[in-house]
Design a protein around this motif. Structure first.
Motif, short mmCIF file in Angstrom:
data_model
loop_
_atom_site.label_atom_id
_atom_site.label_comp_id
_atom_site.label_asym_id
_atom_site.label_seq_id
_atom_site.Cartn_x
_atom_site.Cartn_y
_atom_site.Cartn_z
N LYS A 170 -3.16 26.63 -33.88
CA LYS A 170 -4.49 25.63 -33.91
C LYS A 170 -4.07 24.52 -34.80
O LYS A 170 -4.53 23.59 -34.43
CB LYS A 170 -5.54 26.75 -34.59
N SER B 173 -1.45 23.16 -35.14
CA SER B 173 -0.57 22.15 -34.48
C SER B 173 -1.13 21.37 -33.49
O SER B 173 -0.96 20.29 -33.25
CB SER B 173 0.39 23.06 -33.75
N ARG C 271 8.00 26.67 -24.37
CA ARG C 271 9.14 27.72 -24.80
C ARG C 271 9.74 28.21 -23.92
O ARG C 271 9.25 28.97 -22.84
CB ARG C 271 8.55 28.89 -25.84
N LYS D 259 1.92 26.83 -26.23
CA LYS D 259 3.62 26.92 -26.27
C LYS D 259 4.12 27.12 -24.83
O LYS D 259 5.21 27.80 -24.85
CB LYS D 259 3.94 28.23 -27.27
N ILE E 295 -1.81 22.06 -42.41
CA ILE E 295 -0.64 22.84 -42.68
C ILE E 295 -0.19 23.92 -41.63
O ILE E 295 -0.94 24.50 -41.04
CB ILE E 295 -0.86 23.85 -43.79
P1 GDP Z 1 -2.27 28.55 -36.25
O1 GDP Z 1 -2.07 29.77 -37.30
O2 GDP Z 1 -2.95 29.05 -34.99
O3 GDP Z 1 -2.92 27.22 -37.09
O4 GDP Z 1 -0.84 28.17 -35.95
P2 GDP Z 1 0.32 27.04 -36.37
O5 GDP Z 1 -0.29 25.79 -35.92
O6 GDP Z 1 0.44 26.97 -37.98
O7 GDP Z 1 1.70 27.35 -35.71
C1 GDP Z 1 2.18 28.59 -35.84
C2 GDP Z 1 3.81 28.27 -35.34
O8 GDP Z 1 3.70 28.34 -33.99
C3 GDP Z 1 4.41 27.24 -35.90
O9 GDP Z 1 5.43 27.74 -36.17
C4 GDP Z 1 4.50 26.33 -34.98
O10 GDP Z 1 5.40 25.17 -35.15
C5 GDP Z 1 4.46 26.92 -33.92
N1 GDP Z 1 3.89 26.29 -32.36
C6 GDP Z 1 2.56 25.76 -32.41
N2 GDP Z 1 2.34 25.29 -31.33
C7 GDP Z 1 3.48 25.47 -30.63
C8 GDP Z 1 4.02 24.97 -29.16
O11 GDP Z 1 3.27 24.42 -28.23
N3 GDP Z 1 5.06 25.22 -28.81
C9 GDP Z 1 6.02 25.84 -29.54
N4 GDP Z 1 7.29 25.90 -29.17
N5 GDP Z 1 5.58 26.25 -30.83
C10 GDP Z 1 4.49 25.92 -31.39
#
Ligand code: GDP
Length: 478
Positions: A237, A239, A342, A339, A251
């Motif tokens: 989210k 990201s 990946r 993602k 963050i």
């Molecule tokens: P939140 O907890 O939902 O806000 O998730 P974050 O944005 O903090 O992301 C969690 C992890 O997933 C981090 O290590 C990001 O770098 C990774 N991540 C998020 N989006 C992507 C994506 O589209 N591709 C990849 N490969 N990693 C992602």
């Protein structure tokens, strides 16, 4: 004409800039500025003899004959000025100190320092603009997107006033006829009046309700589409927010549950404004702080115009994912299978695989209930794949309806919306009285109330304290 004293204020924003403008307005503005305005040789320049809408080069000197600045002076005589009074604008060098010194000097020459919004208030009191236009001035200044600006500009040109005057005219004619007939029943008949009035009220109700409905879109035009990002922790989210913002603000970490509070950002997609809210993951948690975040997330979902639900397409779907999807069933939104870039570990799900897995884990009914109205697409917050598609989808959803906004009126101001709601209420009561066959003299009260409520929008029937309150919110020098 409203006769106030002569006032002055710095009209440009504070801070250093290449030029600043000091605006002086009032019937003695020409005289007061002349007292401190000199030519190159130090000879006083009297602006009195100059034509309106002319520009003059010279110097401002204080009462100790010290040189303050080299300036251009614009002369705009009443009524062809912003306030409809005599206005003199001094264009001096930018800089807070210079402006302050010139202002002090003008003060000694006789002007009073203007209150915030006083110039616009004078324009209103002098009848050059109505209250809806005055409020539009504020909106123009505060506009955050092109659509919002264009809407404020049409209001500034008087689109709201024109419509309101038109509606009030109808009410006034009916009221006048009714009062005359009640006064002089021998000569003016009320036969058939109820029917005629009923038709008019029906049309008025339609128009007022239409304006009220539009004002909902008005909020979106003004404040942006309230968009909430939901999903279980670690799906990406924050990201996504960063990917849209194209800068690191939220963050991003690998530890689930790090987004504990909600994060708000205003961003533009094309000409429309998106108010993006990144929420804490919605899940059961014993952590007190996280619980607060989760409740906030639920509140945000309640008031959202649009919801972006994120799923980690590289992991198995969990009960938490299903829970999040259920929370947003029947709501306007999309599901992003994040993602998709990946290559390691599990293969990222595409929309078909996703539906299949949902069906398997839940049921066919569940899928048709929860997912049927949702657009689902592959996404990567890392590579921005799918971002264009998301932007296009948002534009289709929210801009399509607003394409006709050029010829329609969107009331965006909360005070004006309240007046519209009051009008609608009086009209509904009036309609009820007509349908119940009540005596005609009872109609007059509701007719009058509706007329007055509409008048408040353009400031014709507004009490002075409300007017003061409206203009107090203005910035200095406007
Ligand atoms: P939140 O907890 O939902 O806000 O998730 P974050 O944005 O903090 O992301 C969690 C992890 O997933 C981090 O290590 C990001 O770098 C990774 N991540 C998020 N989006 C992507 C994506 O589209 N591709 C990849 N490969 N990693 C992602």
């Amino acid at each position: 004409m409203f006769y106030g004293d002569t006032v002055a204020a710095i009209a440009t924003s504070s801070g250093d800039g290449s030029i600043s403008v000091i605006r002086v307005s009032g019937d003695r503005s020409v005289e007061y500025v002349s007292r401190v305005f000199f030519d190159k040789k130090g000879k006083n320049i009297d602006l009195k003899s100059f034509e309106t809408h002319t520009v003059h080069y010279g110097f401002i000197r204080n009462f100790e004959n010290e040189l303050l600045d080299e300036v251009l002076v614009l002369l705009m005589r009443a009524p062809r000025s912003y306030t409809a009074e005599d206005v003199v604008e001094i264009h001096c060098h930018g800089g807070h100190m210079i402006c302050q010194l010139i202002l002090e000097c003008l003060n000694r020459a006789g002007v009073r320092i203007a209150e915030p919004g006083e110039f616009t208030k004078r324009a209103f009191l002098n009848g050059r603009i109505d209250l809806s236009q005055a409020e539009a001035v504020m909106d123009v200044i505060q506009s955050k997107s092109k659509i919002s600006l264009e809407n404020s500009l049409t209001q500034l040109k008087g689109s709201v006033r024109k419509k309101i005057v038109e509606l009030r005219e109808i009410l006034l004619e009916d009221t006048a006829y009714l009062e005359a007939a009640l006064d002089d029943p021998e000569h003016i008949s009320l036969d058939g009046f109820s029917d005629r009035l009923g038709k008019h009220v029906f049309n008025l109700q339609r128009e007022v309700n239409h304006l009220l409905e539009n004002s909902q879109n008005g909020r979106i035009i003004r404040d942006g589409i309230y968009t909430v990002i939901v999903g279980r922790p670690n799906v990406g989210k924050s990201s996504l927010l960063n990917c849209i913002l194209r800068e690191e603000r939220a963050i991003v970490t690998d530890i689930p549950g790090t987004t504990r509070d909600t994060l708000e950002e205003d961003i533009k997609i094309g000409s429309v404004l998106l108010r993006l809210i990144d929420t804490a993951g919605i899940r059961d948690s014993d952590d007190k702080v996280e619980k607060i975040g989760i409740n906030k997330a639920k509140e945000s979902i309640e008031r959202a115009d649009f919801i972006i639900c994120m799923i980690d397409s590289t992991e198995e779907l969990t009960e938490e994912d299903f829970y999040v999807m259920e929370e947003i069933a029947d709501r306007n939104g999309v599901i992003l299978l994040n993602k998709c870039d990946r290559q390691d570990g599990n293969i990222a799900m595409d929309p078909d695989m996703f539906s299949e897995r949902c069906k398997k884990a839940k049921s066919e009914e569940w899928v048709s209930h929860i997912l049927s109205d949702k657009k689902i697409f592959c996404f990567s917050a890392k590579t921005s794949e799918g971002l264009e598609e998301l932007e296009q989808y948002l534009k289709d959803q929210f801009l399509r309806e607003q394409i006709s906004y050029h010829d329609d009126i969107y009331i965006t101001n909360a005070r004006q919306q309240e007046c519209l709601a009051d009008t609608a209420e009086s009209l509904a009561q009036l309609m009820q009285s007509i349908e119940d066959g009540m005596p005609e003299d009872l109609y007059a009260i509701d007719l009058c109330n509706a007329y007055e409520a509409l008048g408040k929008i353009i400031g014709e029937t507004v009490e002075e304290d409300i007017i003061d309150k409206i203009f107090k919110d203005f910035c200095m020098g406007k």
